[in-house]
Design an enzyme around this catalytic site. Structure first.
Site, PDB file in Angstrom:
ATOM      1  N   VAL A 202     -69.684 -10.143  21.977  1.00  0.00           N
ATOM      2  CA  VAL A 202     -69.052 -10.983  20.960  1.00  0.00           C
ATOM      3  C   VAL A 202     -69.734 -12.346  20.988  1.00  0.00           C
ATOM      4  CG1 VAL A 202     -66.907 -11.980  20.126  1.00  0.00           C
ATOM      5  CG2 VAL A 202     -66.875  -9.778  21.298  1.00  0.00           C
ATOM      6  N   HIS A 382     -77.493  -9.345  16.091  1.00  0.00           N
ATOM      7  CA  HIS A 382     -77.832  -8.383  15.038  1.00  0.00           C
ATOM      8  C   HIS A 382     -79.336  -8.199  14.886  1.00  0.00           C
ATOM      9  CE1 HIS A 382     -73.713  -7.837  13.663  1.00  0.00           C
ATOM     10  NE2 HIS A 382     -73.548  -9.154  13.678  1.00  0.00           N
ATOM     11  N   HIS A 465     -80.533 -27.836 -17.424  1.00  0.00           N
ATOM     12  CA  HIS A 465     -79.247 -27.895 -16.720  1.00  0.00           C
ATOM     13  C   HIS A 465     -79.462 -27.940 -15.207  1.00  0.00           C
ATOM     14  CE1 HIS A 465     -74.848 -26.883 -16.426  1.00  0.00           C
ATOM     15  NE2 HIS A 465     -75.251 -26.503 -15.222  1.00  0.00           N
ATOM     16  N   GLU A 466     -80.261 -27.012 -14.693  1.00  0.00           N
ATOM     17  CA  GLU A 466     -80.511 -26.974 -13.250  1.00  0.00           C
ATOM     18  C   GLU A 466     -81.328 -28.174 -12.803  1.00  0.00           C
ATOM     19  OE1 GLU A 466     -79.086 -24.997 -11.212  1.00  0.00           O
ATOM     20  OE2 GLU A 466     -78.130 -23.800 -12.779  1.00  0.00           O
ATOM     21  N   HIS A 469     -78.940 -31.060 -12.122  1.00  0.00           N
ATOM     22  CA  HIS A 469     -78.325 -30.938 -10.797  1.00  0.00           C
ATOM     23  C   HIS A 469     -79.315 -31.351  -9.701  1.00  0.00           C
ATOM     24  CE1 HIS A 469     -74.586 -29.182 -12.041  1.00  0.00           C
ATOM     25  NE2 HIS A 469     -75.151 -28.112 -12.577  1.00  0.00           N
TER      26      HIS A 469
END
Length: 662
Positions: A202, A382, A465-466, A469
């Site tokens: 774990v 993993h 638009h991007e 941002h």
């Protein structure tokens, strides 16, 4: 069901000895009779027998009307007597003359009622002038029709048999079929054979492992604590977002302690019949006491542990009685029971307070999404299962953990699996870094929609638009570091996609929230500046901005007009607002003020940086995907140092493998 046996078995006699002259071409079949096959066979046999009986009866008997009886038989003196059966029909018994003339037997007709039959028969004989002494005798009798009786109770019997086999098949072996429906269905894991998970398996849950380690030490050596007068906590709630490893750490606790581990779900106790759930709880804890020391893990305990005041249930229903029984069982433990109860839920806020009090679930272990180092540990677990390229980045887990902020353990496992699938899809011999990056993009934004082709005007709108941002985030101090911008449509309805790497932070200042809202409005403001009409592409941005501004005003005390209050409703059943209409009007004004302030700030920045916006948008139109290196080439380095140390530690490095990929 027929099963074909092996040819060798056909060569053996009933004592298991080989036959001398066994024919090798002979196929031996056996009939395996099960309860379900027996039920089906019996049903078919009964119905076929009934239809055969009815058809045979139909050939021997004939139904006639009363008028036909009077005209063809009574008036011609062919009737010897009448037999009224069960007050429902009359059988006609012909005399010798009638049998010779008609060659028929088994005549009968319905009478309706006895009074009506007697009246009609008497009138018919009066019309013919027959005296009382010579009238047709009438006998009354009762007969039992066993076929009819069996067919009346057959549907009920078949239903009971069907329910018996249904419950028998739904209850695990050894639980007693329909009579064992109150038995618990908890699955027992044997520590020697089943529970192989240890704490070393774990990763990323260091604090949670320390919390539950005390349970392990107690179960291994309870006398050490009892000699000092200490009492181990009887239960612990493992709470946290989905996919963070609550079930895994409970199983690892059982594996470390080397004791039996009983696992069940809260929904297993919720039954249709009142009292069955409580009986299952009693049976579970009885079995746990018989096998103590042991661990009982109830996953998704909120299914039966919801608060009785706000859980929506009223009266003595099944869920409430099951919860009451669970409270009694946990409170009935003694110090010598050596039973630990672990429960997992991601809705700890709805649990009943009586369930959470000390003496039942004493410990509340919060399992949050892993931070950077925790994600790195999970990736290391993993990555061992994958066939990685020999030339891949040596610190691959650190790089991937930086690229996946906010991912849970389940998300990380999904990324590793998607990377392996992507490598196989691309016919690669090894799993490379590019496969992990594609897998991360797919998990975050969805699969690329290659079939969704935008026209040139739509591509320009999405690109600007991007770009809005990206430019706002590049020149705002508290904006998250930009990693990649794309105008390729993706599976979650996004026509554009930008990947940022927020740091693991716990406190947000008003300035940081304002910078985030300003950057979120950059897409719509860029559309307003470069096109005659705006589009619907900023709806998700407005939702984020509204939520942040509302939280600043109603929960975080960042509005001077509203003040230092928190109006967040904690009761899910409370449909009323926790403030007056006047306060609601002030809240609306403050939310609009904050959003408008960020809008004006964003608009001014984009006007000042219009050249930079055009550069980024044209680069997106040409390449469809640009990275941080492209932004540095177009705009230069950001004027602010990165607040995420891991960004410089893992992502600024470029080894030979990455250069080859370019």
């Amino acid at each position: 069901m027929l099963k074909k046996q092996a040819q060798e078995e056909g060569k053996k006699d009933k004592n298991g000895k080989p036959k001398v002259n066994a024919d090798p071409n002979v196929q031996v079949y056996t009939l395996e009779i099960t309860g379900r096959n027996l039920l089906i066979g019996a049903s078919i046999f009964i119905y076929l027998s009934y239809f055969f009986f009815m058809s045979s009866n139909d050939s021997d008997s004939q139904e006639i009307s009363f008028q036909q009886f009077r005209t063809d038989y009574l008036d011609k003196n062919l009737v010897a007597k009448l037999v009224v059966v069960n007050d429902s029909y009359a059988e006609v018994i012909l005399n010798q003359n009638g049998k010779q003339q008609t060659h028929s037997d088994g005549l009968w007709f319905g009478i309706g009622s006895v009074e009506s039959f007697e009246h009609n028969l008497a009138r018919a004989q009066d019309d013919r002038g027959i005296s009382e002494d010579f009238r047709v005798p009438v006998l009354y009798t009762r007969k039992t029709n066993w076929t009819s009786t069996v067919l009346n109770i057959l549907p009920t019997g078949l239903l009971l048999v069907f329910m018996y086999f249904m419950f028998k098949s739904s209850v695990p072996s050894g639980k007693g079929g329909i009579f064992g429906m109150s038995k618990n269905t908890a699955r027992k894991f044997n520590p020697e054979t089943d529970v192989k998970v240890k704490f070393e398996d774990v990763a990323g849950l260091g604090e949670a492992k320390e919390e539950v380690m005390e349970f392990v030490k107690f179960l291994k050596n309870p006398k050490k604590y009892e000699d000092l007068g200490a009492k181990i906590p009887r239960g612990a709630i493992l709470s946290g977002p989905p996919g963070t490893g609550k079930t895994l750490i409970a199983k690892a606790t059982a594996g470390e302690a080397g004791v039996p581990f009983y696992s069940c779900s809260g929904s297993d106790f919720y039954q249709m019949f009142v009292g069955v759930g409580a009986s299952k709880v009693r049976d579970l804890f009885k079995m746990a006491r018989e096998n103590a020391p042991c661990i009982v893990f109830v996953d998704e305990i909120d299914a039966i542990g919801k608060s009785r005041s706000s859980g929506g249930a009223r009266g003595n229903d099944e869920r409430e009685s099951t919860l009451n029984q669970l409270l009694v069982e946990m409170d009935g433990f003694t110090a010598s029971d050596h039973i630990v109860v672990l429960a997992g839920t991601n809705r700890v806020d709805v649990l009943d307070s009586a369930l959470m009090r000390p003496g039942r679930f004493d410990r509340h272990i919060q399992i949050d999404k892993p931070e950077l180092e925790g994600r790195k540990e999970i990736f290391n677990v993993h990555l061992k299962k994958l066939t990685l390229s020999p030339t891949i980045d040596k610190d691959l887990s650190g790089r991937l953990s930086t690229l996946t902020p906010g991912f849970s353990g389940a998300d990380i496992a999904n990324v590793c699996n998607e990377a392996a699938l992507t490598a196989a899809r691309m016919e690669a011999e090894f799993v490379e870094l590019v496969h992990f990056e594609l897998a991360i993009e797919r998990v975050i934004g969805g699969i690329e929609k290659k079939s969704k082709v935008l026209n040139e005007q739509e591509r320009r709108v999405v690109a600007y638009h991007e770009a809005g941002h990206a430019v706002c985030g590049w020149y705002l101090k508290y904006a998250d570091p930009l990693l990649k911008v794309s105008i390729i449509p993706r599976g979650r309805g996004a026509l554009g996609y930008a990947q940022y790497l927020p740091p693991d932070i716990y406190l947000m200042s008003a300035k940081q929230l304002e910078d985030r809202m300003t950057m979120a409005l950059g897409g719509r403001m860029s559309e307003e500046l470069h096109f005659a009409s705006v589009t619907s592409g900023a709806s998700d941005d407005f939702k984020k901005v509204t939520n942040m501004a509302t939280a600043m005003v109603t929960q975080l005390g960042m509005s001077k007009k509203v003040g230092y209050v928190n109006y967040e409703s904690t009761d899910s059943d409370d449909l009323t607002k926790p403030f007056s209409e006047e306060t609601a009007s002030i809240i609306d004004e403050e939310v609009r003020r904050i959003i408008n302030m960020c809008r004006e700030r964003c608009l001014a920045m984009l006007k000042d940086k219009s050249t930079e916006v055009a550069l980024v948008a044209e680069e997106l139109l040409a390449k469809e995907v640009i990275t941080r290196e492209d932004m540095i080439r177009l705009l230069g380095k950001r004027p602010f140092p990165e607040r995420n140390d891991a960004f410089d530690k893992y992502l600024e490095k470029r080894d030979a493998t990455e250069s080859q990929e370019k």
